[in-house]
Design a protein around this motif. Structure first.
Motif, PDB file in Angstrom:
ATOM      1  N   LYS A 169       0.815  -1.223   0.000  1.00  0.00           N
ATOM      2  CA  LYS A 169       0.000   0.000   0.000  1.00  0.00           C
ATOM      3  C   LYS A 169       0.848   1.273   0.000  1.00  0.00           C
ATOM      4  CE  LYS A 169      -4.066  -2.136   2.093  1.00  0.00           C
ATOM      5  NZ  LYS A 169      -3.711  -3.486   1.791  1.00  0.00           N
ATOM      6  N   SER A 170       1.791   1.286  -0.936  1.00  0.00           N
ATOM      7  CA  SER A 170       2.632   2.476  -1.083  1.00  0.00           C
ATOM      8  C   SER A 170       2.762   2.804  -2.565  1.00  0.00           C
ATOM      9  CB  SER A 170       4.009   2.250  -0.464  1.00  0.00           C
ATOM     10  OG  SER A 170       4.723   1.270  -1.197  1.00  0.00           O
ATOM     11  N   MET A 171       3.307   3.989  -2.836  1.00  0.00           N
ATOM     12  CA  MET A 171       3.507   4.418  -4.214  1.00  0.00           C
ATOM     13  C   MET A 171       4.493   5.572  -4.236  1.00  0.00           C
ATOM     14  SD  MET A 171      -0.048   6.446  -4.829  1.00  0.00           S
ATOM     15  CE  MET A 171      -0.594   7.730  -3.725  1.00  0.00           C
ATOM     16  N   TRP A 172       5.049   5.799  -5.419  1.00  0.00           N
ATOM     17  CA  TRP A 172       5.884   6.968  -5.651  1.00  0.00           C
ATOM     18  C   TRP A 172       5.082   7.952  -6.477  1.00  0.00           C
ATOM     19  CZ3 TRP A 172      10.593   7.660  -3.484  1.00  0.00           C
ATOM     20  CH2 TRP A 172      11.305   6.533  -3.033  1.00  0.00           C
ATOM     21  N   VAL A 173       5.148   9.226  -6.133  1.00  0.00           N
ATOM     22  CA  VAL A 173       4.518  10.264  -6.943  1.00  0.00           C
ATOM     23  C   VAL A 173       5.584  11.306  -7.291  1.00  0.00           C
ATOM     24  CG1 VAL A 173       2.215   9.915  -5.972  1.00  0.00           C
ATOM     25  CG2 VAL A 173       3.723  11.610  -4.953  1.00  0.00           C
ATOM     26  N   ILE A 174       5.349  12.005  -8.377  1.00  0.00           N
ATOM     27  CA  ILE A 174       6.316  12.989  -8.850  1.00  0.00           C
ATOM     28  C   ILE A 174       6.016  14.350  -8.245  1.00  0.00           C
ATOM     29  CG2 ILE A 174       7.138  14.217 -10.897  1.00  0.00           C
ATOM     30  CD1 ILE A 174       6.448  11.596 -12.462  1.00  0.00           C
ATOM     31  N   ARG A 175       7.043  14.942  -7.651  1.00  0.00           N
ATOM     32  CA  ARG A 175       6.915  16.305  -7.142  1.00  0.00           C
ATOM     33  C   ARG A 175       7.382  17.303  -8.202  1.00  0.00           C
ATOM     34  NH1 ARG A 175       8.684  17.412  -1.342  1.00  0.00           N
ATOM     35  NH2 ARG A 175       6.582  16.645  -1.042  1.00  0.00           N
ATOM     36  N   SER A 176       8.463  16.980  -8.909  1.00  0.00           N
ATOM     37  CA  SER A 176       8.961  17.921  -9.918  1.00  0.00           C
ATOM     38  C   SER A 176       9.818  17.205 -10.950  1.00  0.00           C
ATOM     39  CB  SER A 176       9.765  19.039  -9.256  1.00  0.00           C
ATOM     40  OG  SER A 176      10.914  18.501  -8.617  1.00  0.00           O
ATOM     41  N   HIS A 177       9.883  17.828 -12.126  1.00  0.00           N
ATOM     42  CA  HIS A 177      10.771  17.400 -13.211  1.00  0.00           C
ATOM     43  C   HIS A 177      11.661  18.587 -13.571  1.00  0.00           C
ATOM     44  CE1 HIS A 177       8.869  13.642 -14.488  1.00  0.00           C
ATOM     45  NE2 HIS A 177       7.709  14.237 -14.674  1.00  0.00           N
TER      46      HIS A 177
END
Length: 149
Positions: free
Chosen positions: A53-61
């Motif tokens: 129950k985890s994930m990576w999300v993008i904060r910035s590119h």
């Protein structure tokens, strides 16, 4: 577990924009695709994240375009983990033209580790940290790219 993952591919006609070179959106798509592949190769495919129950999300590119890429060109795309903080991890990328080794673009994405239930940032657990070695030596990155040319 590859410390630096390098993919080799040919730029499809569909990736070309009105200016006659690769559209900026394609670079971001390719970056996300190789990040997912690298995670899987390091033992963390999507199914495993869903289990815990985890994930990576993008904060910035951040992308710096150095040279354009064109349809039919063979490219190398390298990615590696550049650091690991409590909740975040910068991942770097390098796009290289295969025929001459010229860098076309360099990029970095700041990924945030999150609890999939709440969507809130979470501390990166030890088992995730151990799966993703941090690479900081330029010679290691250059050697991994050269090995695929």
């Amino acid at each position: 577990m590859p410390r630096v993952l390098v993919d080799r591919f040919t730029v499809p006609d569909a990736a070309i924009d009105i200016n006659g070179h690769v559209n900026n959106q394609e670079y971001i798509r390719w970056m996300q695709d190789i990040a997912t592949a690298h995670s899987s190769d390091c033992g963390w495919p999507l199914a495993r994240y869903l289990e815990v129950k985890s994930m990576w999300v993008i904060r910035s590119h951040f992308i710096e375009y150095v040279r354009p890429a064109f349809a039919g060109e063979e490219l190398l795309l390298a990615t590696w983990i550049a650091g690991m903080d409590t909740h975040t991890s910068p991942r770097k990328y390098r796009f290289v033209r295969a025929r001459d080794g010229k860098t076309l673009a360099e990029a970095e994405t700041l990924w945030v580790y999150c609890d999939a239930t709440s969507g809130r940032p979470a501390a990166i657990p030890p088992e995730v940290r151990e799966a993703f070695p941090v690479v900081t030596e330029a010679t290691e990155i250059t050697a991994a790219i050269a090995a695929r040319r």
